[in-house]
Each structure stands twice: as C-alpha cells, then as structure tokens.
Motif scaffolding. Structure first.
Motif, mmCIF file in Angstrom:
data_model
loop_
_atom_site.group_PDB
_atom_site.id
_atom_site.type_symbol
_atom_site.label_atom_id
_atom_site.label_comp_id
_atom_site.label_asym_id
_atom_site.label_seq_id
_atom_site.Cartn_x
_atom_site.Cartn_y
_atom_site.Cartn_z
ATOM 1 N N ARG A 331 0.672 -1.113 -0.120
ATOM 2 C CA ARG A 331 0.007 -0.047 -0.034
ATOM 3 C C ARG A 331 0.650 1.297 0.128
ATOM 4 N N TRP A 332 1.875 1.284 0.531
ATOM 5 C CA TRP A 332 2.884 2.435 0.215
ATOM 6 C C TRP A 332 3.090 2.630 -0.998
ATOM 7 N N ARG A 333 3.205 1.733 -1.802
ATOM 8 C CA ARG A 333 3.652 1.678 -3.168
ATOM 9 C C ARG A 333 2.436 2.430 -4.111
ATOM 10 N N TRP A 334 1.212 2.302 -3.657
ATOM 11 C CA TRP A 334 0.111 2.731 -4.382
ATOM 12 C C TRP A 334 0.182 4.276 -4.167
ATOM 13 N N LEU A 335 0.550 4.878 -3.228
ATOM 14 C CA LEU A 335 0.431 6.147 -2.845
ATOM 15 C C LEU A 335 1.330 7.040 -3.725
ATOM 16 N N PRO A 336 0.605 8.371 -3.959
ATOM 17 C CA PRO A 336 1.448 9.329 -4.624
ATOM 18 C C PRO A 336 2.681 9.616 -3.895
ATOM 19 N N HIS A 337 3.736 9.868 -4.626
ATOM 20 C CA HIS A 337 4.956 10.130 -3.944
ATOM 21 C C HIS A 337 5.330 11.688 -3.387
ATOM 22 N N GLU A 338 4.344 12.489 -4.081
ATOM 23 C CA GLU A 338 4.510 13.805 -3.537
ATOM 24 C C GLU A 338 3.379 14.544 -3.266
ATOM 25 N N LEU A 339 3.114 15.271 -2.036
ATOM 26 C CA LEU A 339 2.070 16.116 -1.558
ATOM 27 C C LEU A 339 2.622 17.247 -0.722
ATOM 28 N N ALA A 340 2.047 18.234 -0.728
ATOM 29 C CA ALA A 340 2.428 19.228 0.050
ATOM 30 C C ALA A 340 1.950 19.293 1.612
ATOM 31 N N THR A 341 2.618 19.980 2.348
ATOM 32 C CA THR A 341 2.287 20.020 4.008
ATOM 33 C C THR A 341 1.724 21.434 3.989
ATOM 34 N N PRO A 342 0.474 21.447 4.876
ATOM 35 C CA PRO A 342 0.440 20.680 5.939
ATOM 36 C C PRO A 342 -0.561 19.564 5.342
ATOM 37 N N LEU A 343 -0.535 18.445 5.925
ATOM 38 C CA LEU A 343 -1.079 17.131 5.623
ATOM 39 C C LEU A 343 -1.966 16.331 6.559
ATOM 40 N N ILE A 344 -3.096 15.955 6.521
ATOM 41 C CA ILE A 344 -3.783 15.288 7.524
ATOM 42 C C ILE A 344 -3.983 13.790 6.949
ATOM 43 N N ALA A 345 -3.435 12.689 7.796
ATOM 44 C CA ALA A 345 -3.740 11.365 7.537
ATOM 45 C C ALA A 345 -4.347 10.646 8.616
ATOM 46 N N VAL A 346 -5.546 9.574 8.082
ATOM 47 C CA VAL A 346 -6.285 8.837 8.945
ATOM 48 C C VAL A 346 -6.102 7.409 8.536
ATOM 49 N N ASN A 347 -5.358 6.924 9.658
ATOM 50 C CA ASN A 347 -5.363 5.436 9.309
ATOM 51 C C ASN A 347 -6.603 4.515 10.019
ATOM 52 N N VAL A 348 -7.247 4.140 9.233
ATOM 53 C CA VAL A 348 -8.525 3.566 9.739
ATOM 54 C C VAL A 348 -8.613 2.692 10.610
ATOM 55 N N PRO A 349 -7.819 1.355 10.531
ATOM 56 C CA PRO A 349 -7.907 0.203 11.418
ATOM 57 C C PRO A 349 -7.048 0.627 12.602
ATOM 58 N N ALA A 350 -6.185 1.931 12.655
ATOM 59 C CA ALA A 350 -5.523 2.384 13.938
ATOM 60 C C ALA A 350 -6.518 3.128 14.783
ATOM 61 N N PHE A 351 -7.556 3.665 14.292
ATOM 62 C CA PHE A 351 -8.681 4.501 14.732
ATOM 63 C C PHE A 351 -7.605 5.928 15.403
ATOM 64 N N ARG A 352 -6.749 6.472 14.148
ATOM 65 C CA ARG A 352 -5.846 7.641 14.520
ATOM 66 C C ARG A 352 -5.674 8.605 13.661
ATOM 67 N N LEU A 353 -5.587 9.784 13.880
ATOM 68 C CA LEU A 353 -5.280 10.656 12.943
ATOM 69 C C LEU A 353 -4.210 11.420 13.266
ATOM 70 N N TYR A 354 -3.534 11.804 12.007
ATOM 71 C CA TYR A 354 -2.178 12.474 12.235
ATOM 72 C C TYR A 354 -2.062 13.546 11.444
ATOM 73 N N GLY A 355 -1.587 14.851 11.962
ATOM 74 C CA GLY A 355 -1.381 16.060 11.323
ATOM 75 C C GLY A 355 0.028 16.264 11.243
ATOM 76 N N PHE A 356 0.552 16.138 9.659
ATOM 77 C CA PHE A 356 1.995 16.611 9.318
ATOM 78 C C PHE A 356 2.168 17.944 8.923
ATOM 79 N N ASP A 357 2.906 18.862 9.933
ATOM 80 C CA ASP A 357 3.178 20.380 9.430
ATOM 81 C C ASP A 357 4.389 20.250 8.782
#
Length: 579
Positions: A331-357
């Motif tokens: 699944r790492w390899r599926w994702l775009p390799h470049e996005l701008a920050t800030p960025l919000i990521a939610v990992n569903v089975p972890a039930f966690r949200l992360y904000g990358f500044d």
C-alpha cells in the motif's frame, strides 16, 4: 531537518513538497529486534566476450516470436501481457539482441539480477512470482554450448521477471482501484525499458533498483521491520499461550508464564536478559511492564492485565505479522509520492489521525471513530480540505433516517422536535416537526421528505465539521458521543470520521489564519450561528488503511483487519501475474 528549529508557522507557509507516506509514519521502523540489511553487493565485473554475430542473429530470430506472443510457458506466470509492451520496446530498441547472455553464458549483471529476484521476499514480494526456483536450471542450460533457442528463452524470462519486479517495487502489484481503494497509480512511473537497458550494462545495479522504490524513511523502516520479522518466523514456537478463565492482574498467577516470557522476548517487548524463577507462575514485575508495551503496540487498552484479547494477540503467528508488513509495503507503493504539507492522514484500522506540518514531523495526533465494519465502512481515498463549518447543521442521510430516525418517530410523533430536527418537503419548505403525521412518516420512508438537524448540543456533528468535498460524502467532525474515544476498537460511525479533539484540529487547520485564535475558535464552536471558514490553501487529507505501522521511534504496531482488506489483498495476490 533544515527547518526543524524554525517556528512552525514559517515551516507550514513554505508548504514543502513531500511524500504521502511520510504521512503515516503510521507505517514505519522496527521495535527492539534488528536483523541487519540484506547482503550488500558490489559492482559487477566487466562483461566478457560477446556472442558471435551468427549466434546473436539466430537468438534474435528466436526472440521475436516469443516476445510477440505475450505468453511464455516456462515462466511461473506464463501470460506476460502485463509487461508485453515494455518487453517489446526493450528488445526492439536493441534490435532483438540478447541482453543477459554473452559468449560465456549468463552475464555478471544477469547473475546479480537473479540473486536479487531470489531475495524478493525481503521487499515484501513473493519470490516465485519472479521464478526464484527456476533460475538454477536455466543457468545450467546455458553451460557448454547452448542453442540460440535456449539463450533466447533465458533472456526473455529474465527480462519479464525483472520488469515485473521493478514495476512491483515502483507502484505495487495490484491496481488499488480493483480493491476499492480510490487511489491513482499514475505517479512517478519508471520508464521500464530504459531502466532495463541501464541495468543490463551497469557496473553497479543496486542503486538503479533502489531508485524505483518509494524514497521515504518510513518505507525503508517498514522494509527493515519485514526483514526482522522474516527472521523471527524461524524462532516462532508452535505452542500457544493458555487463555486464562478471567484476566490475570499484576501479582496474580498464570500457568503459562514461561511461554509468555519467551513470546515477549521474541517480539522485543521484554529484554533478552530478563528472567523468572524456575517453575514460577507469578505474574509480576518486568513481565507485566512488557505486557503493557505489547498492549500499546496492538491497540489494546494498556492495563497490564493479561486477559483473553491480549492472549489472542500474543498467539498470532509471526508469519501473520509478516503478511501485515508485506501488505503495508504494497500500500505504500500505491500512494502518490509527492504532496504538500500541512497534511492530514487517518489510518482507519488504527483509529488514529495524524497532522503533518512538515515532512516527517507530526504536529498533531488524536483518536478517531470510523465507519462500522461490514455496514458503513470508511473508504480509502485522497481529498483536499477546503473549509470548515462551526455550529453546523446536519442533513440526515436517507439511510440514517430509515435506521435511526423512523423507529423512534413511529413511537413518538414529537421525536423530531425534541431532538432538534426539522422536517422538509421537496421544495425546501419547513413542515411542523412537533407532531409528525402517519402520512408524513410514509412520505419520509419513501424519500419524499427530508430531515435536517439544527445546530446545538444534540447535533450529531457536534460543534464543527471539516470539509474535503468527495463523492463518498465523508468528512471529519465533532461528536457529542465522546465516551466512544476511550474504547480500543472504534468503528461506530456511518462512514464519516469523528475526531477526539475538534478545537485542536481546528487550530491546526487554521494556523495560516492568525486571526483565528484558540479563543475565537472556542467562541465559534459555542456560538448560535453557523460560520463557514475557507482555508487559505487546501490541505490534503489521506484516508488510508494499514494494519501494520512502524514509527520513527522504532516501534512496530499491529492492528486488526477490521474491514477484511488484508484478506482480500492476500486473495488477489495469490492469483499471480498478471494482477
């Protein structure tokens, strides 16, 4: 990192480009065990004498129909239409001259490529997908005086397997959209025929192959974690821990103490030097602390108590953990390799949200509630947050009207007004919700009337919602049901994502708007009117699914496959090429 010491606002305004999966350090590094990197291979030797012109011409004549057919029976997966275009371009570009065989047999480059393919498991791939067990016989066929046909068959087999291997490392094996992951694969695709030409002549192959993989630290650490867990499979005992009749608290007794200690040492939660007295059944001390570490890594409530769920996780075979890490890499390899920050990521089975500044820096993290398994699963996709709304109203989706509004409404005609709902007809006219008639209930069931909940303390969206418009109608929002955040498993919603700390998320999202102070945010959340605030720039939002996470601190976390995505991915991969 160059900007680490600068103020966070300056870092964010720079909006440095970075890789998506830096997002989830949600997927990175390895806990206490390390197994070492795969063997380093130096530059290959210079090529030897080439084939005679007559032999090369005969090999080319044999290669043409093989390449054109798109099928080669000596491969583990004979149908190579998945790379037939690249194969044709590769050989046409060299006039169908063989790339991997010279006058003395397989070239040094070919032998190194074969060695790499045979270690594909260290990259989370299936070695037999790349004919690992077939190469010895193929090389032996080149010994002595091989025929042009034998040379052509070896050459084509190696080209096809290498093309598949490189593509798998670059963008994964499976198109994520085939598994209902709404992600595009048109990111940083490698020009494969040109790369093969470079590899076939290079004095040092390994750097060329390294470049096609995601370059993020998290990806590398996940690969390292996989290698470690692959080594642990050799030590994994068959005997399972006994499940206690009731949870064993610190100071209690547990008949499986010896097995428990060995298991905790194996996975790195208990130091190798830790001991317990011979024949002891006392559950105490370092063992309890190790169980707490294990519980933390497996998204369990960290109590130190040895209950059935903790023992169930302890009894999961290491081979299953290997699969989780393999799926994480895919699944790492599926994702775009470049996005701008800030960025919000939610990992569903972890039930966690992360904000990358900024790249690799998590400025915010919190628990979330996601969609119910098997009923209203939260989809995996990428969106862009463009605005948020304080004191939102809520247009109740028809499915929720049927399941949660109609049953109590049939018992109490005033249910809508008591809970802050308005009733609308198709023209948008507000109807009397104080006493809903049986006829209106029928119209509501038929979808000819709609329900909207007014802002207020009972509103299902709470005091703020965060909008990243998408076809799934999924967004982040507050909730009055805050008690759910303390549970270890948090799939309770109809697909949207409830956040544990809405004021903190609002402040983080609005940091580029200094006029939105924490005090103003709190006042807007407690106000009487709805207020929409447009963001200065869109913030990427990634809703992702990973049951293995390796963070930057070196801790490996595992989560349950709540939606069955790992199971479906395993089934798809078992079918083999072309995927």
């Amino acid at each position: 990192m160059k900007l680490a010491e600068e103020p966070r606002r300056i870092r964010k305004l720079s909006r440095r480009v970075y890789s998506v999966f830096a997002f989830l350090l949600v997927f990175s590094a390895i806990a206490c065990h390390t197994s070492g990197d795969p063997p380093k291979v130096g530059p290959v030797a210079a090529q030897r004498a080439g084939l005679t012109p007559e032999t090369a011409e005969a090999v080319g004549a044999a290669l043409r129909p093989l390449v054109a057919s798109g099928k080669f029976e000596s491969l583990r997966w004979p149908d190579f239409r998945d790379v037939s275009g690249d194969t044709t371009k590769f050989y046409a570009g060299r006039g169908y001259a063989p790339a991997w065989v010279d006058g003395a047999g397989a070239t040094a480059q070919a032998k190194l490529v074969v060695s790499i393919l045979q270690k594909a498991a260290q990259k989370g791939l299936n070695t037999e997908d790349y004919d690992a067990s077939r190469w010895q016989a193929r090389e032996e066929a080149l010994a002595g005086r091989p025929t042009p046909d034998e040379i052509a068959r070896f050459d084509l087999a190696l080209s096809v397997c290498l093309l598949r291997y490189v593509s798998a490392l670059n963008v994964g094996r499976i198109n994520p959209q085939h598994l209902k992951f709404d992600l595009e694969l048109n990111h940083r695709k490698t020009e494969l025929p040109g790369l093969l030409s470079q590899i076939s002549q290079a004095s040092d192959i390994v750097p060329l192959l390294d470049e096609v993989e995601p370059q993020e630290d998290g990806y590398s650490r996940t690969s390292q974690a996989l290698r470690t867990y692959l080594s642990l499979t050799q030590e994994d005992p068959a005997q399972k821990l006994p499940v206690p009749e009731k949870p064993v608290a610190a100071g209690g007794t547990y008949a499986g103490i010896g097995l428990l200690v060995n298991r905790l040492k194996l996975v790195g939660d208990l130091t190798q030097g830790a001991t317990v007295p011979e024949g002891s059944v006392k559950y105490e001390g370092d063992v309890v602390e190790a169980v707490k570490r294990f519980q933390l890594r497996h998204a369990l409530v960290v109590t130190g108590s040895l209950g059935p769920e903790t023992v169930r996780q302890l009894n999961v075979p290491i081979a299953d953990r290997v699969h989780q890490l393999q799926f994480a890499l895919e699944r790492w390899r599926w994702l775009p390799h470049e996005l701008a920050t800030p960025l919000i990521a939610v990992n569903v089975p972890a039930f966690r949200l992360y904000g990358f500044d900024e790249p690799h820096h998590i400025g915010l993290k919190m628990n979330v509630v996601v969609g119910k398994a098997m009923r209203s699963e939260t989809p995996a996709f990428i969106g862009n947050m463009t605005y948020l709304v304080f004191r939102p109203d809520w247009g109740v989706p028809p499915v929720i009207v049927r399941k949660e509004i109609l049953p109590p409404l049939q018992k109490d005609p005033s249910y809508l007004s008591k809970n802050g709902y308005d009733l609308f007809d198709t023209s948008g006219k507000v109807l009397d919700s104080g006493h809903v008639t049986p006829e209106e209930i029928q119209l509501l069931r038929a979808g000819k009337l709609s329900v909207r909940q007014r802002p207020g303390p009972k509103n299902a969206l709470g005091s703020v919602k965060f909008m990243f418009p998408n076809t799934y109608l999924v967004y982040l929002h507050d909730t009055p049901k805050t008690e759910l955040f303390s549970r270890s498993r948090r799939d309770f919603s109809y697909g949207c994502i409830r956040v544990q700390d809405p004021p903190a998320l609002a402040a983080w999202v609005l940091e580029s708007k200094p006029e939105w102070t924490p005090e103003r945010i709190q006042a807007a959340m407690n106000g009487e009117k709805s207020v929409q605030v447009n963001l200065s720039s869109p913030i990427p939002v990634l809703i992702l699914y990973a049951t293995a996470r390796v963070d930057e601190e070196g801790r490996v976390d595992f989560y349950d496959d709540i939606y069955g995505h790992d199971t479906r991915l395993a089934q798809a991969l078992a079918k083999g090429y072309p995927y």
